[in-house]
Write a protein that holds these residues in place. Structure first.
Motif, PDB file in Angstrom:
ATOM      1  N   ASP A  88      -5.858  -1.364  -7.546  1.00 22.05           N
ATOM      2  CA  ASP A  88      -7.032  -0.113  -6.073  1.00 22.05           C
ATOM      3  C   ASP A  88      -6.487   1.446  -5.599  1.00 22.05           C
ATOM      4  O   ASP A  88      -5.052   1.421  -6.047  1.00 22.05           O
ATOM      5  N   LYS A 129       0.725  -1.447   0.340  1.00 23.30           N
ATOM      6  CA  LYS A 129       0.364   0.003   0.090  1.00 23.30           C
ATOM      7  C   LYS A 129       0.927   0.923   0.162  1.00 23.30           C
ATOM      8  O   LYS A 129       1.756   1.446   1.355  1.00 23.30           O
ATOM      9  N   ASN A 137      -7.483   4.717  -3.387  1.00 22.20           N
ATOM     10  CA  ASN A 137      -8.311   5.621  -2.682  1.00 22.20           C
ATOM     11  C   ASN A 137      -8.012   6.469  -2.209  1.00 22.20           C
ATOM     12  O   ASN A 137      -7.331   6.517  -2.255  1.00 22.20           O
ATOM     13  N   ASP A 172      -2.801   0.010  -4.264  1.00 23.13           N
ATOM     14  CA  ASP A 172      -2.769  -1.019  -3.234  1.00 23.13           C
ATOM     15  C   ASP A 172      -1.647  -1.203  -5.199  1.00 23.13           C
ATOM     16  O   ASP A 172      -2.435  -1.070  -6.218  1.00 23.13           O
TER      17      ASP A 172
HETATM   18 MG   LIG Z   1      -8.151  -1.777  -1.878  1.00 26.04          MG
END
Ligand SMILES: [Mg+2]
Ligand SMILES: O=P(O)(O)O[C@@H]1[C@@H](O)[C@H](OP(=O)(O)O)[C@@H](OP(=O)(O)O)[C@@H](O)[C@H]1OP(=O)(O)O
Ligand SMILES: Nc1ncnc2c1ncn2[C@@H]1O[C@H](COP(=O)(O)OP(=O)(O)O)[C@@H](O)[C@H]1O
Length: 343
Positions: A291, A195, A293, A277
């Protein structure tokens, strides 16, 4: 100090508790910033002026997206206030957050960045629009999405539902695709996810558990809630590698490549507060972005609030410089105008 260093913020109480917001308020006071929580149910005009608006409005934007009238009213009022006060620095701009929430649009933006030159990619993806099997097969084929693939809800944030997914292994179980959704090729990555947390020009990354390796087969669809997989202490059975995969050597991430991802996506999304991600593909060593966010949890980010205030200060300074520049640019044109008037 009143209007030039005044930060308004809005986040849910849950988020404020989770990230120990009181710490940030103390740092703001230390650096002479006034900070207050905006009341979204009251007139915004009466709470102003302020020059920075920091928010996590994803849940409300998601509800607006689903047609909720109250949420729609709140977001419209915020957008209207911002457009009437264009000097406010919004972290992050609402249209940009909206763009990030829509998974298909989000992957399209990553795909268009040209990061593939650096061995970075977003796995092949497409939108599945109906329960018509033949149509779905064609959509997958056109986008070169292979089995197994993950079905992800179109809206990527703001509700429990946004994080309910399934892995489909073959044509027989295509009926399990919860249309409309985004289908994305599953990338084997030995159950390790990175992350990347971005705050303006600063970034930090942490390792998290992820899904084990999966292969095309005749097995049934697997459904999961992503919150059970990649949280810091998740212990899902879906993250336990099969015996034959245990010997696959772990590839350590190259911080320079993660930095490239952070810098590129910050610019591409025009957002300062994002979480990304990333998985490293076993067979190629390439970096797959799965991903992005808005305003993530920043769990483990060292000196989080110094970084956040530094990001705010640099944006305030940039804005002031631009304003100064506009004022000083006014002078030469005034001189020219005066000169023209006098001739
Ligand atoms: Mg995620
Ligand atoms: O779903 P992820 O990728 O684990 O990231 C979550 C996610 O951003 C989540 O936001 P939302 O989808 O519930 O709006 C964040 O929740 P909070 O707003 O309550 O912090 C999580 O913090 C994210 O987790 P992480 O910080 O680990 O990326
Ligand atoms: N294309 C992919 N290949 C392999 N694993 C994936 C892929 N996309 C997502 N994952 C795994 O599924 C989890 C949830 O997916 P993600 O897109 O991050 O959803 P969310 O928005 O709910 O966090 C990720 O944390 C990762 O473990």
């Amino acid at each position: 100090m009143y209007s030039s260093n005044r930060i308004a913020y809005w986040m849910s109480d849950k988020k404020l508790q989770k990230i120990n917001w009181k710490e940030f308020e103390k740092i703001c006071i230390k650096y002479n910033f006034e900070i207050f929580k905006l009341d979204l149910n009251k007139s915004l005009e009466s709470q102003g002026p302020f020059n920075v608006f920091l928010h996590k409005l994803t849940d409300i934007i998601a509800l607006e997206n689903q047609g909720d009238p109250k949420s729609s009213h709140i977001i419209k009022a915020v957008e209207c206030y911002i457009s009437e006060h264009p000097s406010i620095i919004v972290i992050d701009p609402i249209p940009n957050v909206r763009r990030l929430l829509a998974r298909y649009q989000c992957y399209s933006i990553i795909h268009a960045t040209g990061l593939h030159k650096y061995g970075i990619f977003t796995p092949n993806f497409c939108e599945i629009t109906s329960y018509d099997k033949e149509k779905t097969i064609q959509q997958l084929k056109d986008a070169n999405v292979r089995y197994p693939f993950i079905c992800k809800p179109l809206l990527g944030h703001g509700s429990k539902k946004a994080h309910e997914m399934c892995i489909i292994f073959n044509e027989k179980y295509l009926k399990d695709c919860r249309a409309p959704c985004v289908a994305q090729t599953f990338i084997n990555h030995n159950a390790i996810l990175y992350k990347i947390f971005v705050i303006g020009q600063q970034f930090y990354f942490v390792e998290r558990p992820s899904l084990k390796n999966f292969y095309e087969s005749d097995r049934k669809t697997i459904c999961f809630a992503s919150s059970d997989i990649s949280r810091a202490n998740s212990q899902s059975s879906l993250s336990v590698l099969d015996p034959e995969d245990i010997s696959v050597q772990e590839i350590k991430p190259n911080p320079k490549i993660l930095q490239k991802i952070a810098e590129t996506l910050r610019l591409a999304f025009e957002m300062d507060l994002i979480g990304i991600d990333v998985v490293i593909e076993n067979s190629t060593g390439k970096y797959g972005i799965v991903d992005v966010n808005a305003y993530p949890g920043y769990d483990g980010f060292p000196n989080l609030y110094d970084a956040l205030l530094q990001c705010i200060i640099s944006k305030v300074n940039n804005k002031n410089q631009i304003t100064d520049c506009m004022i000083s640019n006014d002078n030469p044109s005034n001189i020219v105008l005066n000169h023209l008037n006098n001739t």
